[in-house]
Design a protein around this motif. Structure first.
Motif, PDB file in Angstrom:
ATOM      1  N   ASP A  50       0.841  -1.197   0.000  1.00  0.00           N
ATOM      2  CA  ASP A  50       0.000   0.000   0.000  1.00  0.00           C
ATOM      3  C   ASP A  50       0.880   1.252   0.000  1.00  0.00           C
ATOM      4  O   ASP A  50       2.011   1.212   0.506  1.00  0.00           O
ATOM      5  N   PRO A  51       0.388   2.384  -0.517  1.00  0.00           N
ATOM      6  CA  PRO A  51      -0.914   2.536  -1.177  1.00  0.00           C
ATOM      7  C   PRO A  51      -0.894   1.974  -2.594  1.00  0.00           C
ATOM      8  O   PRO A  51       0.132   2.022  -3.281  1.00  0.00           O
ATOM      9  N   VAL A  52      -2.025   1.437  -3.003  1.00  0.00           N
ATOM     10  CA  VAL A  52      -2.163   0.891  -4.343  1.00  0.00           C
ATOM     11  C   VAL A  52      -2.611   2.017  -5.286  1.00  0.00           C
ATOM     12  O   VAL A  52      -3.610   2.684  -5.017  1.00  0.00           O
ATOM     13  N   ARG A  53      -1.865   2.245  -6.342  1.00  0.00           N
ATOM     14  CA  ARG A  53      -2.229   3.276  -7.301  1.00  0.00           C
ATOM     15  C   ARG A  53      -3.249   2.699  -8.293  1.00  0.00           C
ATOM     16  O   ARG A  53      -2.957   1.721  -8.991  1.00  0.00           O
ATOM     17  N   LEU A  54      -4.426   3.306  -8.335  1.00  0.00           N
ATOM     18  CA  LEU A  54      -5.501   2.855  -9.204  1.00  0.00           C
ATOM     19  C   LEU A  54      -6.008   4.012 -10.047  1.00  0.00           C
ATOM     20  O   LEU A  54      -5.958   5.179  -9.625  1.00  0.00           O
ATOM     21  N   SER A  55      -6.520   3.694 -11.216  1.00  0.00           N
ATOM     22  CA  SER A  55      -7.224   4.709 -11.999  1.00  0.00           C
ATOM     23  C   SER A  55      -8.611   4.914 -11.401  1.00  0.00           C
ATOM     24  O   SER A  55      -9.098   4.099 -10.605  1.00  0.00           O
ATOM     25  N   VAL A  56      -9.253   6.006 -11.773  1.00  0.00           N
ATOM     26  CA  VAL A  56     -10.613   6.258 -11.304  1.00  0.00           C
ATOM     27  C   VAL A  56     -11.537   5.119 -11.722  1.00  0.00           C
ATOM     28  O   VAL A  56     -12.366   4.642 -10.940  1.00  0.00           O
ATOM     29  N   VAL A  57     -11.395   4.664 -12.970  1.00  0.00           N
ATOM     30  CA  VAL A  57     -12.246   3.579 -13.470  1.00  0.00           C
ATOM     31  C   VAL A  57     -12.008   2.303 -12.669  1.00  0.00           C
ATOM     32  O   VAL A  57     -12.966   1.613 -12.284  1.00  0.00           O
ATOM     33  N   ARG A  63      -7.532  -1.831   2.412  1.00  0.00           N
ATOM     34  CA  ARG A  63      -6.424  -1.381   1.571  1.00  0.00           C
ATOM     35  C   ARG A  63      -6.428   0.142   1.463  1.00  0.00           C
ATOM     36  O   ARG A  63      -7.468   0.798   1.513  1.00  0.00           O
ATOM     37  N   THR A  64      -5.234   0.706   1.296  1.00  0.00           N
ATOM     38  CA  THR A  64      -5.066   2.131   1.039  1.00  0.00           C
ATOM     39  C   THR A  64      -4.789   2.325  -0.444  1.00  0.00           C
ATOM     40  O   THR A  64      -3.960   1.609  -1.030  1.00  0.00           O
ATOM     41  N   VAL A  65      -5.488   3.258  -1.042  1.00  0.00           N
ATOM     42  CA  VAL A  65      -5.378   3.460  -2.481  1.00  0.00           C
ATOM     43  C   VAL A  65      -4.977   4.905  -2.776  1.00  0.00           C
ATOM     44  O   VAL A  65      -5.136   5.804  -1.941  1.00  0.00           O
ATOM     45  N   ARG A  66      -4.459   5.112  -3.966  1.00  0.00           N
ATOM     46  CA  ARG A  66      -4.099   6.450  -4.437  1.00  0.00           C
ATOM     47  C   ARG A  66      -4.671   6.616  -5.835  1.00  0.00           C
ATOM     48  O   ARG A  66      -4.396   5.812  -6.739  1.00  0.00           O
ATOM     49  N   VAL A  67      -5.484   7.645  -6.014  1.00  0.00           N
ATOM     50  CA  VAL A  67      -6.225   7.845  -7.259  1.00  0.00           C
ATOM     51  C   VAL A  67      -6.073   9.301  -7.707  1.00  0.00           C
ATOM     52  O   VAL A  67      -6.085  10.213  -6.867  1.00  0.00           O
ATOM     53  N   ASP A 123     -12.508  21.288 -11.871  1.00  0.00           N
ATOM     54  CA  ASP A 123     -11.519  21.085 -12.935  1.00  0.00           C
ATOM     55  C   ASP A 123     -10.085  21.022 -12.428  1.00  0.00           C
ATOM     56  O   ASP A 123      -9.181  20.742 -13.208  1.00  0.00           O
ATOM     57  N   ALA A 124      -9.859  21.291 -11.142  1.00  0.00           N
ATOM     58  CA  ALA A 124      -8.510  21.147 -10.596  1.00  0.00           C
ATOM     59  C   ALA A 124      -8.166  19.666 -10.497  1.00  0.00           C
ATOM     60  O   ALA A 124      -8.984  18.852 -10.051  1.00  0.00           O
ATOM     61  N   TRP A 125      -6.947  19.317 -10.903  1.00  0.00           N
ATOM     62  CA  TRP A 125      -6.503  17.927 -10.810  1.00  0.00           C
ATOM     63  C   TRP A 125      -5.938  17.670  -9.417  1.00  0.00           C
ATOM     64  O   TRP A 125      -5.225  18.502  -8.860  1.00  0.00           O
ATOM     65  N   MET A 126      -6.236  16.504  -8.880  1.00  0.00           N
ATOM     66  CA  MET A 126      -5.871  16.194  -7.513  1.00  0.00           C
ATOM     67  C   MET A 126      -5.523  14.715  -7.381  1.00  0.00           C
ATOM     68  O   MET A 126      -6.173  13.860  -7.981  1.00  0.00           O
ATOM     69  N   GLU A 127      -4.507  14.457  -6.607  1.00  0.00           N
ATOM     70  CA  GLU A 127      -4.155  13.086  -6.242  1.00  0.00           C
ATOM     71  C   GLU A 127      -4.629  12.855  -4.819  1.00  0.00           C
ATOM     72  O   GLU A 127      -4.215  13.564  -3.900  1.00  0.00           O
ATOM     73  N   VAL A 128      -5.508  11.891  -4.647  1.00  0.00           N
ATOM     74  CA  VAL A 128      -6.048  11.623  -3.314  1.00  0.00           C
ATOM     75  C   VAL A 128      -5.585  10.249  -2.846  1.00  0.00           C
ATOM     76  O   VAL A 128      -5.485   9.302  -3.624  1.00  0.00           O
ATOM     77  N   THR A 129      -5.283  10.177  -1.574  1.00  0.00           N
ATOM     78  CA  THR A 129      -4.962   8.918  -0.912  1.00  0.00           C
ATOM     79  C   THR A 129      -6.063   8.648   0.099  1.00  0.00           C
ATOM     80  O   THR A 129      -6.501   9.571   0.808  1.00  0.00           O
ATOM     81  N   GLY A 130      -6.530   7.428   0.138  1.00  0.00           N
ATOM     82  CA  GLY A 130      -7.620   7.134   1.051  1.00  0.00           C
ATOM     83  C   GLY A 130      -7.932   5.657   1.115  1.00  0.00           C
ATOM     84  O   GLY A 130      -7.162   4.816   0.642  1.00  0.00           O
ATOM     85  N   VAL A 131      -9.089   5.366   1.691  1.00  0.00           N
ATOM     86  CA  VAL A 131      -9.511   3.979   1.870  1.00  0.00           C
ATOM     87  C   VAL A 131     -10.932   3.821   1.343  1.00  0.00           C
ATOM     88  O   VAL A 131     -11.679   4.797   1.196  1.00  0.00           O
ATOM     89  N   TYR A 132     -11.280   2.591   1.090  1.00  0.00           N
ATOM     90  CA  TYR A 132     -12.610   2.266   0.587  1.00  0.00           C
ATOM     91  C   TYR A 132     -13.697   2.740   1.552  1.00  0.00           C
ATOM     92  O   TYR A 132     -13.612   2.540   2.764  1.00  0.00           O
ATOM     93  N   ALA A 133     -14.711   3.397   1.006  1.00  0.00           N
ATOM     94  CA  ALA A 133     -15.862   3.812   1.801  1.00  0.00           C
ATOM     95  C   ALA A 133     -17.074   2.991   1.361  1.00  0.00           C
ATOM     96  O   ALA A 133     -17.407   2.972   0.172  1.00  0.00           O
ATOM     97  N   PRO A 134     -17.719   2.270   2.277  1.00  0.00           N
ATOM     98  CA  PRO A 134     -18.844   1.397   1.899  1.00  0.00           C
ATOM     99  C   PRO A 134     -20.125   2.196   1.640  1.00  0.00           C
ATOM    100  O   PRO A 134     -21.150   2.004   2.291  1.00  0.00           O
ATOM    101  N   ARG A 135     -20.058   3.084   0.699  1.00  0.00           N
ATOM    102  CA  ARG A 135     -21.207   3.923   0.354  1.00  0.00           C
ATOM    103  C   ARG A 135     -21.315   4.012  -1.158  1.00  0.00           C
ATOM    104  O   ARG A 135     -20.312   4.227  -1.846  1.00  0.00           O
ATOM    105  N   VAL A 136     -22.503   3.826  -1.667  1.00  0.00           N
ATOM    106  CA  VAL A 136     -22.756   3.933  -3.104  1.00  0.00           C
ATOM    107  C   VAL A 136     -24.047   4.724  -3.299  1.00  0.00           C
ATOM    108  O   VAL A 136     -25.057   4.446  -2.635  1.00  0.00           O
TER     109      VAL A 136
END
Length: 232
Positions: free
Chosen positions: A115-122, A137-141, A185-198
């Motif tokens: 971790d952190p796992v780098r993932l695309s938005v998709v 898991r910790t991800v970076r998107v 429209d600002a580009w941002m790199e975020v690090t975080g964790v899965y949120a169980p919300r849809v």
């Protein structure tokens, strides 16, 4: 419009395609895999233009020629605009007015161990909405910001199949430790964790998963602003 004016337009158009295809400019219009076809088209247009000029000069010497109407040369202005003015990539305005393009994935590859796992938005959206591989898991998107009419922030990438004309957004809702000022429209790199919300996209009722942000930082816009991972 005379043949010579037609040749000039073809030459300029071929030059514009060549310029776009040898720089990152073409990524504003089509996906990266089409670069060879774009370059081939530019070569064909330039060659056709040169051949036309050669043929017309040869014919004019043999039979005499007539001057073309000068107004025809105004047709080169749109081509010059293509060379000189790079259009912006689709951004938050399109994203909040278009339904999410997220679809159930055909399959999900195993995540790397560290971790952190780098993932695309998709990739993150697919795993969060349809898989169970992100818990703990910790991800970076990385993506650009969009705010809906209620001020809800989303991290977005415009996904495309072929060209910018068919680009559609994939959205990830953001919660957690967000910057105090969020600029669309600002580009941002975020690090975080899965949120169980849809939630459901109000435009097309598609699924929008969430990411709980633990840190975020602004980043420059990438050379390729579109996401092609879903059709590779």
């Amino acid at each position: 419009m005379s043949r010579q004016a037609q040749a000039a337009v073809m030459f300029l158009l071929g030059g514009a395609l060549l310029h776009a295809g040898t720089t990152d400019l073409y990524l504003r219009y089509v996906k990266s895999g089409l670069q060879p076809l774009l370059l081939a088209a530019s070569v064909v247009l330039i060659a056709a233009a040169l051949a036309t000029v050669w043929y017309e000069r040869k014919r004019a010497k043999a039979h005499g020629g007539h001057p073309e109407p000068r107004v025809a040369w105004l047709l080169v202005l749109p081509v010059l605009a293509l060379i000189l003015i790079a259009p912006p990539a689709l951004g938050s305005y399109s994203a909040v007015r278009t339904g999410t393009a997220l679809q159930p994935p055909y399959g999900l590859d195993p995540l790397p161990a560290s971790d952190p796992v780098r993932l695309s938005v998709v990739d993150y959206a697919s795993r969060a909405a349809y898989g169970h591989t992100l818990r703990g898991r910790t991800v970076r998107v990385t993506g650009f910001l969009a705010l809906d009419a209620h001020g809800t922030p989303y991290l977005v990438r415009m996904a495309l199949n072929c060209c910018a004309a068919d680009a559609q957004p994939v959205k990830v809702g953001l919660t957690g430790q967000l910057p105090p000022v969020l600029r669309p429209d600002a580009w941002m790199e975020v690090t975080g964790v899965y949120a169980p919300r849809v939630t459901r996209d109000p435009v097309n009722n598609g699924l929008i998963p969430y990411l709980r942000v633990t840190s975020a930082r602004p980043v420059p816009a990438p050379a390729d602003p579109y996401d092609e991972t879903w059709n590779k």
